[in-house]
Design an enzyme around this catalytic site. Structure first.
Site, PDB file in Angstrom:
ATOM      1  N   ALA A   1      46.162  41.593  46.428  1.00  0.00           N
ATOM      2  CA  ALA A   1      46.311  40.128  46.538  1.00  0.00           C
ATOM      3  C   ALA A   1      45.083  39.439  45.923  1.00  0.00           C
ATOM      4  CB  ALA A   1      46.471  39.728  48.000  1.00  0.00           C
TER       5      ALA A   1
ATOM      6  N   ASP B   1      43.245  40.673  43.586  1.00  0.00           N
ATOM      7  CA  ASP B   1      43.324  40.858  42.134  1.00  0.00           C
ATOM      8  C   ASP B   1      44.261  39.823  41.513  1.00  0.00           C
ATOM      9  OD1 ASP B   1      41.660  43.046  42.428  1.00  0.00           O
ATOM     10  OD2 ASP B   1      43.336  44.449  42.613  1.00  0.00           O
TER      11      ASP B   1
HETATM   12  O1  RIB Z   1      42.515  45.933  44.738  1.00  0.00           O
HETATM   13  C1  RIB Z   1      43.501  46.894  44.878  1.00  0.00           C
HETATM   14  C2  RIB Z   1      43.188  48.103  44.064  1.00  0.00           C
HETATM   15  O2  RIB Z   1      42.040  48.726  44.596  1.00  0.00           O
HETATM   16  C3  RIB Z   1      44.251  49.179  44.054  1.00  0.00           C
HETATM   17  O3  RIB Z   1      45.200  48.993  43.033  1.00  0.00           O
HETATM   18  C4  RIB Z   1      43.453  50.458  43.947  1.00  0.00           C
HETATM   19  O4  RIB Z   1      43.666  51.142  42.738  1.00  0.00           O
HETATM   20  C5  RIB Z   1      42.000  50.063  44.123  1.00  0.00           C
HETATM   21  O5  RIB Z   1      41.358  50.006  42.911  1.00  0.00           O
END
Ligand code: RIB
Length: 302
Positions: A252, A254
């Site tokens: 979320a 990201d």
């Molecule tokens: O922020 C989520 C991500 O954190 C996941 O996709 C995982 O790969 C880690 O990097």
């Protein structure tokens, strides 16, 4: 014409098991579905930005294996420029083991593999080629010297730098003065400022501390509550997230950072950019997976 977006960061393959509750230390929990999805904070943010209309160049390192090849193919399908996605002949691609509980909360363990070998020299060509209006978006799943080098080169070229300081770790003082924007969550804000963030008042204190450290603008994400924005001119405002029922909160943050950068690249105000990013993130938590959960432009116009 929107500004180009340069994302430098990690790419992982996520192995996800949904369980009723997260296992305690020493506990085995029988779960439900197993899912294997593309992830990694850098790749997730790059994909979020690309799906929302950003012109994205991604700099990363994957292994010479099936996960690395799948990841690269995915980035190409998303329309990203992959000329700086490097292949490490010696290390495997990054992998993350993820548990998601019935409330959508998660815990994650990452084996960085090739991400841990993205060297300072690897990021220089993309930064040297970036047009001056480029927004650089970084996280902390690659080696810190590489992040520092990227920020230094970006500052020399006058690029705006957005740092999502995830996962939480201490950072050198010299990094902060070159940041246009920092976007920690509560935990990351506490790690970097020493101030425990529990709501708007403590977020404001932490934001002022970031300004004292040299950061121009601060956004502290507060989970389902939304995000607190504090700008260089001293103004603070709380922006709420639309209420949703989460199934998986993985990535979320990201999604928030990718969407935020797209809005800034379109020259939207910081307030409008945060509002847009909160809406995008609220959609992502209603879907399973990391990159799989990132909304499209069409999702946001509904
Ligand atoms: O922020 C989520 C991500 O954190 C996941 O996709 C995982 O790969 C880690 O990097």
């Amino acid at each position: 014409m929107p500004a180009p977006i340069l994302v430098i960061g990690s790419a992982n393959t996520d192995m996800v098991v949904k369980t009723a509750k997260l296992p305690a230390p020493g506990e085995t929990v029988l779960g439900g579905k197993f899912l294997m999805n593309p992830g990694g904070k850098g790749a997730n943010q790059a994909v979020a930005a690309a799906r929302l209309g950003g012109t994205v160049t991604f700099v990363a390192k994957v292994g010479d294996d099936v996960f690395g090849r799948e990841a690269r193919a995915g980035f190409i399908r998303e329309g990203m420029d992959t000329q700086y996605v490097l292949t490490d002949p010696d290390r495997p691609s990054g992998v993350a083991l993820i548990n998601v509980d019935e409330h959508g909360e998660n815990c994650i363990a990452v084996a960085p593999g090739a991400n841990g070998n993205l060297q300072p020299t690897d990021v220089a060509p993309a930064l040297q080629a970036a047009p001056p209006e480029t927004l650089l978006l970084l996280q902390l799943e690659i080696p810190l010297p590489t992040v520092e080098q990227a920020v230094k080169l970006a500052a020399e070229r006058g690029l705006r730098v957005v740092l999502n300081p995830a996962p939480a770790q201490a950072l050198p003082d010299s990094l902060f003065v070159n940041l246009f924007l920092i976007t920690p969550n509560e935990t990351e804000a506490e790690t970097l400022t020493g101030i425990r963030v529990t709501g708007e008042a403590t977020a404001e204190r932490a934001a002022r501390k970031f300004h004292d450290m040299g950061v121009q603008n601060v956004i502290i994400t507060l989970g389902a509550k939304g995000a607190y924005l504090h700008t260089a001119d001293g103004g603070g405002t709380m922006i709420n997230t639309p209420p949703v029922s989460p199934v998986d909160t993985t990535a979320a943050g990201d999604c928030f950072n990718g969407a935020l950068t797209v809005a800034l690249a379109e020259n939207q105000s910081l307030t409008d950019a945060v509002t847009f990013a909160c809406r995008a993130a609220s959609i992502s938590v209603t879907r399973m997976g990391a990159q799989a959960s990132m909304p499209t432009q069409a999702d946001l116009t509904k």
